[in-house]
Design an enzyme around this catalytic site. Structure first.
Site, PDB file in Angstrom:
ATOM      1  N   GLY A   1      20.608  -8.079 -17.849  1.00 31.56           N
ATOM      2  CA  GLY A   1      20.720  -9.574 -18.197  1.00 31.56           C
ATOM      3  C   GLY A   1      22.041  -9.854 -18.485  1.00 31.56           C
ATOM      4  O   GLY A   1      23.119  -9.003 -18.366  1.00 31.56           O
TER       5      GLY A   1
ATOM      6  N   LEU B   1      12.715  -1.153 -11.132  1.00 28.33           N
ATOM      7  CA  LEU B   1      14.383  -0.558 -10.853  1.00 28.33           C
ATOM      8  C   LEU B   1      14.203   0.410  -9.681  1.00 28.33           C
ATOM      9  O   LEU B   1      15.014   1.467  -9.395  1.00 28.33           O
ATOM     10  CB  LEU B   1      14.747   0.119 -12.152  1.00 28.33           C
ATOM     11  CG  LEU B   1      14.792  -0.677 -13.212  1.00 28.33           C
ATOM     12  CD1 LEU B   1      15.790   0.155 -14.463  1.00 28.33           C
ATOM     13  CD2 LEU B   1      15.932  -1.887 -12.963  1.00 28.33           C
TER      14      LEU B   1
ATOM     15  N   ALA C   1      22.678 -12.790 -10.657  1.00 28.57           N
ATOM     16  CA  ALA C   1      22.251 -13.939  -9.855  1.00 28.57           C
ATOM     17  C   ALA C   1      22.366 -15.069 -10.803  1.00 28.57           C
ATOM     18  O   ALA C   1      21.995 -15.024 -12.051  1.00 28.57           O
ATOM     19  CB  ALA C   1      20.999 -13.983  -9.399  1.00 28.57           C
TER      20      ALA C   1
ATOM     21  N   GLU D   1      22.341  -3.845 -13.404  1.00 33.89           N
ATOM     22  CA  GLU D   1      21.765  -5.259 -13.017  1.00 33.89           C
ATOM     23  C   GLU D   1      20.690  -5.614 -14.094  1.00 33.89           C
ATOM     24  O   GLU D   1      19.802  -6.316 -14.112  1.00 33.89           O
ATOM     25  CB  GLU D   1      20.754  -5.020 -11.801  1.00 33.89           C
ATOM     26  CG  GLU D   1      20.112  -6.070 -11.075  1.00 33.89           C
ATOM     27  CD  GLU D   1      19.565  -5.657 -10.010  1.00 33.89           C
ATOM     28  OE1 GLU D   1      18.747  -6.698  -9.475  1.00 33.89           O
ATOM     29  OE2 GLU D   1      19.433  -4.446  -9.507  1.00 33.89           O
TER      30      GLU D   1
ATOM     31  N   GLU E   1      33.808  25.834   3.791  1.00 34.51           N
ATOM     32  CA  GLU E   1      34.624  26.822   4.318  1.00 34.51           C
ATOM     33  C   GLU E   1      34.121  28.159   4.248  1.00 34.51           C
ATOM     34  O   GLU E   1      34.010  28.943   5.250  1.00 34.51           O
ATOM     35  CB  GLU E   1      36.005  26.817   3.843  1.00 34.51           C
ATOM     36  CG  GLU E   1      36.779  25.612   3.913  1.00 34.51           C
ATOM     37  CD  GLU E   1      36.778  24.750   2.397  1.00 34.51           C
ATOM     38  OE1 GLU E   1      37.728  24.119   2.040  1.00 34.51           O
ATOM     39  OE2 GLU E   1      35.578  24.735   2.026  1.00 34.51           O
TER      40      GLU E   1
END
Length: 347
Positions: free
Chosen positions: A271, A207, A157, A269, A55
């Site tokens: 293990g 990564l 996975a 991500e 603003e």
């Protein structure tokens, strides 16, 4: 008073401007100043911590008095506190703005309340215009404000029988190319990506978020958690961002520090050990389970101990979507409210 067509167009423009700002401790916010006739007088967006808010950035582009009687269209409720900059609600009042339209309420206990201050000064205020689009832009920031930590996605996975690797430790590749491409798209959408030192030592991951043979334009900051040293020649040390190393098992301390650094979303991500630790700590806001149609058997489970000793203590999930990815299936889920009501760390 209903929002006009010109004001709605201005909000669309303000949202586009907001996206120019950086993700971090502060939200991405855009603003458009309209004349009483609906013409655009000025625009602005927040360019990062310590810089003028959207603003004020828009007002500063105008000559003194030029905003008198104008309408300010802003993607987030004007703030009502003094930090590195002054309160935007007061700046709008002092500029003579007659009407303010904003998309989302400011959730901050200190920064919120700008709408009430504006109304008390006689300014017409409308909220909720294009709130869904605004939430899509800063939803992670809103979650981080509410929880005091990043929004956390835990990914793994697995084979259809729940294994993350064969008994000899090999795991590349359980899932197919479509699943792996989906993972990289989701990595690119996160602010940071975390693994444990065990994964670093076993797999030497870069990564990065890859797009075919190249890299996505946005790369998550790599985070390595654990007490074992990361080798000097590890791939993660060649990441576009300097890695953050945490020699601790205190995951709440880790995510609190990441929050203080402006990390709004964390993609876990690592293990089975790290994934299980986040789930056990109630720090999994979303679960991504990539399930491949293969059988492995053995002892290499995708999750290990998550603190469940009987079926009554099971972590129940609400599935948001079952997404086919080639021959694989992605389960996108979050902890069910009844299963996580005792735990403020889960959503």
């Amino acid at each position: 008073m209903a929002v006009t067509e010109a004001e709605s167009r201005a909000m669309t423009r303000a949202l586009a401007l907001a996206a120019n700002g950086p993700r971090g401790v502060n939200p991405q916010v855009g603003a458009v100043i309209l004349s009483p006739d609906g013409d655009v007088l000025a625009e602005g967006w927040h360019r990062g911590s310590g810089t003028p808010h959207a603003e004020v950035a828009a007002l500063s582009a105008l000559a003194p008095g030029a905003a008198r009687g104008a309408t300010a269209v802003v993607t987030l409720e004007p703030c009502n506190h003094t930090g590195r900059t002054g309160p935007c609600a007061l700046a709008l009042i002092e500029a003579g703005v007659a009407r303010v339209i904003y998309a989302l309420d400011d959730p901050g206990e200190v920064s919120g309340g700008g709408a009430d201050r504006l109304r008390a000064a006689g300014v017409s205020v409308e909220s909720g215009e294009q709130a869904e689009a605004a939430h899509a832009l800063i939803g992670d920031w809103l979650t981080a404000q509410r929880l005091g930590r990043p929004h956390i996605t835990v990914k793994w996975a697995q084979s259809i029988d729940g294994r993350a690797a064969a008994d000899d430790g090999t795991s590349q590749w359980i899932t197919g190319p479509a699943s792996r491409a989906d993972v990289h798209r989701r990595r690119a959408a996160a602010d940071a990506i975390a693994v444990g030192t065990g994964t670093v030592l076993a797999d030497d991951p870069a990564l990065t978020a890859r797009d075919g043979d190249g890299l996505h334009a946005h790369q998550p900051v790599p985070v390595v958690i654990g007490s074992r040293a990361t080798p000097a020649d590890a791939a993660v040390r060649r990441h576009p961002h300097d890695p953050l190393f945490y020699d601790t098992r205190d995951l709440r301390a880790v995510v609190a520090d990441l929050h203080s650094r402006g990390v709004q979303s964390l993609f876990v991500e690592g293990g089975p050990t790290l994934a299980s630790a986040f789930v056990a700590a109630g720090l999994a806001d979303r679960v991504l389970a990539y399930i491949a149609p293969v059988l492995l058997g053995g002892s290499r489970l995708a999750l290990t101990d998550i603190g469940v000793s009987s079926i009554d203590g099971a972590v129940r999930l609400d599935v948001e979507e079952w997404l086919p990815l080639g021959p694989d299936l992605l389960a996108i889920a979050h902890p069910a409210p009844a299963a996580s009501a005792h735990d403020e760390g889960a959503v």
